[in-house]
Every structure is written in structure tokens, then in C-alpha cells.
Scaffold this active site. Structure first.
Site, mmCIF file in Angstrom:
data_model
loop_
_atom_site.group_PDB
_atom_site.id
_atom_site.type_symbol
_atom_site.label_atom_id
_atom_site.label_comp_id
_atom_site.label_asym_id
_atom_site.label_seq_id
_atom_site.Cartn_x
_atom_site.Cartn_y
_atom_site.Cartn_z
ATOM 1 N N ASP A 104 -3.506 -0.641 -7.701
ATOM 2 C CA ASP A 104 -3.782 0.574 -8.490
ATOM 3 C C ASP A 104 -2.674 0.936 -9.468
ATOM 4 O O ASP A 104 -2.606 2.065 -9.935
ATOM 5 C CB ASP A 104 -4.091 1.752 -7.549
ATOM 6 C CG ASP A 104 -2.855 2.501 -7.111
ATOM 7 O OD1 ASP A 104 -1.802 1.867 -6.923
ATOM 8 O OD2 ASP A 104 -2.942 3.732 -6.963
ATOM 9 N N GLU A 105 -1.825 -0.027 -9.797
ATOM 10 C CA GLU A 105 -0.635 0.313 -10.572
ATOM 11 C C GLU A 105 -0.330 -0.790 -11.589
ATOM 12 O O GLU A 105 -0.378 -1.967 -11.242
ATOM 13 C CB GLU A 105 0.523 0.403 -9.567
ATOM 14 C CG GLU A 105 1.696 1.186 -10.003
ATOM 15 C CD GLU A 105 2.792 1.086 -8.944
ATOM 16 O OE1 GLU A 105 3.937 0.925 -9.330
ATOM 17 O OE2 GLU A 105 2.470 1.132 -7.739
HETATM 18 P P1 TTP Z 1 -0.269 4.534 -3.997
HETATM 19 O O1 TTP Z 1 -0.489 4.505 -5.479
HETATM 20 O O2 TTP Z 1 1.129 4.547 -3.488
HETATM 21 O O3 TTP Z 1 -0.973 5.823 -3.375
HETATM 22 P P2 TTP Z 1 -2.338 6.514 -3.753
HETATM 23 O O4 TTP Z 1 -2.961 5.914 -4.966
HETATM 24 O O5 TTP Z 1 -3.201 6.544 -2.540
HETATM 25 O O6 TTP Z 1 -1.901 8.005 -4.025
HETATM 26 P P3 TTP Z 1 -1.157 8.616 -5.298
HETATM 27 O O7 TTP Z 1 -2.112 9.617 -5.874
HETATM 28 O O8 TTP Z 1 0.056 9.269 -4.758
HETATM 29 O O9 TTP Z 1 -0.881 7.477 -6.218
HETATM 30 O O10 TTP Z 1 -0.986 3.308 -3.334
HETATM 31 C C1 TTP Z 1 -2.217 2.780 -3.808
HETATM 32 C C2 TTP Z 1 -3.093 2.350 -2.662
HETATM 33 O O11 TTP Z 1 -2.428 1.379 -1.860
HETATM 34 C C3 TTP Z 1 -3.469 3.471 -1.721
HETATM 35 O O12 TTP Z 1 -4.623 4.169 -2.144
HETATM 36 C C4 TTP Z 1 -3.667 2.765 -0.415
HETATM 37 C C5 TTP Z 1 -2.748 1.566 -0.487
HETATM 38 N N1 TTP Z 1 -1.533 1.797 0.326
HETATM 39 C C6 TTP Z 1 -1.523 1.370 1.655
HETATM 40 O O13 TTP Z 1 -2.497 0.767 2.127
HETATM 41 N N2 TTP Z 1 -0.405 1.618 2.415
HETATM 42 C C7 TTP Z 1 0.698 2.296 1.934
HETATM 43 O O14 TTP Z 1 1.684 2.506 2.658
HETATM 44 C C8 TTP Z 1 0.666 2.740 0.559
HETATM 45 C C9 TTP Z 1 1.833 3.487 -0.022
HETATM 46 C C10 TTP Z 1 -0.467 2.479 -0.191
HETATM 47 MG MG MG Z 2 -1.848 5.512 -6.684
#
Ligand code: TTP
Ligand code: MG
Length: 362
Positions: free
Chosen positions: A107-108
Site C-alpha cells: 500500500d505504499e
Molecule cells: P500500513 O500502511 O502501515 O498501515 P495501514 O494502511 O493499515 O494504516 P495507515 O492508515 O496508518 O497507513 O500498512 C499497510 C498494510 O500492511 C496494513 O493495512 C496491513 C499490513 N500490515 C500488517 O499486516 N502488519 C503490520 O504490522 C503492519 C504495520 C501492516
Molecule cells: Mg497504509
């Protein structure tokens, strides 16, 4: 040259997709992760939506703890195939916005908008200054379009940060969540970074942050009082990196080349255990899986790391770096087992999780 880097991160990604697929979940706390089994579940939380985060639920937390915090939340398993498909679609949209992009995780991603905006906007006759200002406007417009296109096509929100490098762009996005857009221009970097906590900086994990707090350093402004030498003395080579990042210096390019830095596997036991046969049997399976992936990529490795988590969540790692890179399975197995054995000798607690990783790949 002054760069313009964009960072995009989807909001509560896994949980947001689940909300989209199940509109009846909207407004309720949603937790994606392991099965909580009525509070006895043993895995962790992958992510939670913002309603669930209000209860203190976070990524990486034991699912049993999440259950304790909010037993009425909607708990869902990780449907990774769906998230991967959505991720591919998003990255396809994102890549249209610049020829230089880098996907960091599901997602990044980063985009380098420098060239693109310069070609379009940097008219030499107005001089460099007007050129870069116009470029910033152009970048902001692109970011807005990108957010809009993702929302229209995928019905998902994301947050975008823009800065002169990856570190600043990522932090800008982090501070603008959710559904935000934040630009930090070069002359605003210092003002933006100074009041942030030291562990906001990429590269400063909980242990490094703890060490800094012990000597009274909490904010980046305070971190800047430490010399490069002092930071090197405290943290080794990363110390230098920390010194630079605290000043908003980061030359790392946005690069689409996929660099695999390490390969690893870990597993949580169904029950905490000291059963040597079970521990070593499971460990051998992990070793084999890691080795297979290593061979699929035709890598040699130099460093072996073993991770061991005990009953109380106390987690330790041990590493061994070989004199030269190798592909030898027997060496891998022997060294990894030696490391695991050290853990079991030093610590008599029940074992919760074991894992093995190879790095320093070539
Ligand atoms: P992130 O972008 O860190 O988190 P997020 O998108 O859920 O929330 P935010 O709005 O703060 O960005 O991580 C992306 C995805 O990766 C997240 O939806 C689920 C997965 N993930 C895990 O499975 N375990 C973890 O410890 C983290 C940090 C993320
Ligand atoms: Mg995210």
C-alpha cells in the site's frame, strides 16, 4: 538539483478494503488479523480501521489484546489475495503519474516528480526560482489528481506527502493521515521536522528511541544537538544516517529496481513449547523454505539471523556473518541450528515463535 518526491500510502489498507466490500461495517470497529478465538487467539493484528484504533488497537498487537480492548469489534481474517489484487490496480494507476516510481509495499510507493514537472513547467526564461515554484504547484495538482483517480476507480482513500526527498515525503504523508495531502517545500523542512518525535524518523526504531530518551532527547530539534561523531559512537554506521535524516538530508533515489534485501520465515507455535523435537522439526521446515526461495532467486548469502520469541513476548535475535558468501545448504542449516540452540541454552522459558532469515545477499 532540487527534487520533488511524492509518497503515497493507503489509509488503513486491509480494513478499508473490507469496509468497501461490506458497507454494513462502515462506522464500526474493524480488525483484520488472526482469529481472536474468543480472546485465546495467538496471532497478531494486521491492521484496524480508525474506529478500532480509538480503543488502542494497532498493527502488530497480539490479537488477544485487541479482543480484550474491544470484544465487539468485527474481527476478519487476512484475505491477502484480494488485497494483492487491489494493490496491483492501485500501483498501475500510480505508475502513470511519473516514469520513475518505487513500490515499497502493498500500500505504499514513491514517485519522483522532478523531471516530469520540470519538463512541463521549468521555463528557463523565468529563471530557476519561478521554475521550481511552478513545479511544486504542478506536483500538488498531480497529487490531487492521483488521489481523485484512486478514489473514483477503487473507492479507497489514501494519503499523499510531497517533499524534497523520500524521508520528508514519507513523514509528510504520515502527518496528514487519513485522506490527506501535505507538501513540505525545501525551505519548510526544518520547521516541519524539528517538533517531531525522534522515533518518527525512519531508521529510528523503538530501541534507538529508548537510548535517546535515556539521555533526555525526545524531539528532532534536540537530536540535532548531538554531533555526527557522538551519534556514530552511540549507534555505529546508522548514527551517521540519523544525523542526516534529522536535518532533512536524504539523497536516496526513487528506484524501481526491486532489491531483495533478505529472505526469512517465522512461525508462531499453536502452544508455547519447550518440546525440542517440535521446535527443531519446525525450524528445519523454515530453513528449507528459506533455502528454496534463495535458490529460486539464485542468491548467495552471508548473514544468518535467528529470531526467538518467548512466552512473555520477549523477543531476541542472534546473527552470524560468514567470512564469504555461500549457497551451501548444509552450512546454512548448521549455523542456523547453532544459533537456535544458543537461545534454548541461555533461556529456559517456553518458546512462542521461531524464525530464520538470511541477508547480505548477492
Ligand atoms: P500500513 O500502511 O502501515 O498501515 P495501514 O494502511 O493499515 O494504516 P495507515 O492508515 O496508518 O497507513 O500498512 C499497510 C498494510 O500492511 C496494513 O493495512 C496491513 C499490513 N500490515 C500488517 O499486516 N502488519 C503490520 O504490522 C503492519 C504495520 C501492516
Ligand atoms: Mg497504509
Amino acid at each position: 538539483m532540487q527534487r520533488i518526491i511524492l509518497h503515497i500510502d493507503m489509509d488503513y489498507f486491509f480494513a478499508q478494503i473490507e469496509e468497501r466490500e461490506n458497507p454494513q461495517f462502515k462506522g464500526k470497529p474493524v480488525v483484520v488479523g488472526a482469529d481472536p478465538k474468543g480472546g485465546k487467539g495467538r496471532g497478531v493484528v494486521s491492521t484496524a480501521n480508525y474506529e478500532a484504533r480509538k480503543y488502542g488497537i494497532k498493527s502488530g498487537m497480539p490479537i488477544s489484546k485487541a479482543y480484550q480492548l474491544c470484544p465487539n469489534a468485527i474481527f476478519l481474517p487476512v484475505n491477502i489475495d484480494l488485497y494483492q489484487k487491489v494493490s496491483n490496480e492501485i500501483m498501475e494507476i500510480m505508475e502513470k503519474y511519473s516514469p520513475i516510481s518505487e513500490i515499497v509495499s502493498l500500500d505504499e510507493a514513491y514517485l519522483d516528480l522532478t523531471e516530469y514537472s520540470h519538463i512541463l513547467e521549468n521555463m528557463r526564461m523565468f529563471g530557476e526560482k519561478i521554475g521550481i515554484e511552478k513545479s511544486h504547484k504542478r506536483a500538488e495538482k498531480l497529487a490531487r489528481q492521483l488521489k481523485k483517480e484512486i478514489f473514483e476507480k477503487e473507492k479507497l482513500t489514501c494519503t499523499v506527502g510531497i517533499g524534497p526527498n523520500k524521508t520528508v515525503a514519507k513523514l509528510a504523508a504520515e502527518k496528514a493521515k487519513p485522506d490527506g495531502l501535505k507538501m513540505v517545500k525545501p525551505d519548510e523542512v526544518e520547521k516541519f521536522l524539528d517538533p517531531l518525535d525522534v522515533d518518527d524518523l525512519p531508521g529510528i526504531g523503538p530501541k534507538t528511541a529508548e537510548k535517546l530518551r535515556e539521555i533526555g532527547i525526545n524531539k528532532i530539534l534536540e537530536l540535532k544537538k548531538l554531533s555526527k561523531e557522538k551519534l556514530k559512537e552511540m549507534f555505529g554506521k546508522v548514527g551517521e544516517r540519523i544525523w542526516e535524516r534529522a536535518r532533512g538530508i536524504d539523497e536516496e533515489p526513487v528506484s524501481s529496481e526491486e532489491i531483495i534485501k533478505s529472505i526469512g520465515r517465522q512461525i508462531t507455535f499453536e502452544r508455547d513449547t519447550r518440546d525440542a523435537k517440535l521446535i527443531f522439526g519446525t525450524f528445519e521446515k523454515l530453513i528449507k523454505e528459506v533455502y528454496e526461495e534463495l535458490m529460486q532467486n539464485n542468491f548467495s548469502f552471508k548473514t544468518i539471523t535467528v529470531i526467538c520469541r518467548f512466552k512473555n513476548f520477549e523477543t531476541h535475535t542472534k546473527s552470524e556473518t560468514l567470512k564469504k558468501p555461500t549457497k551451501d545448504f548444509e552450512i546454512f542449516k548448521k549455523e542456523a541450528k547453532k544459533l537456535l540452540l544458543k537461545f534454548l541454552i541461555e533461556n529456559t522459558k517456553l518458546v512462542r515463535l521461531i524464525g530464520v532469515r538470511v541477508s547480505n545477499l548477492s
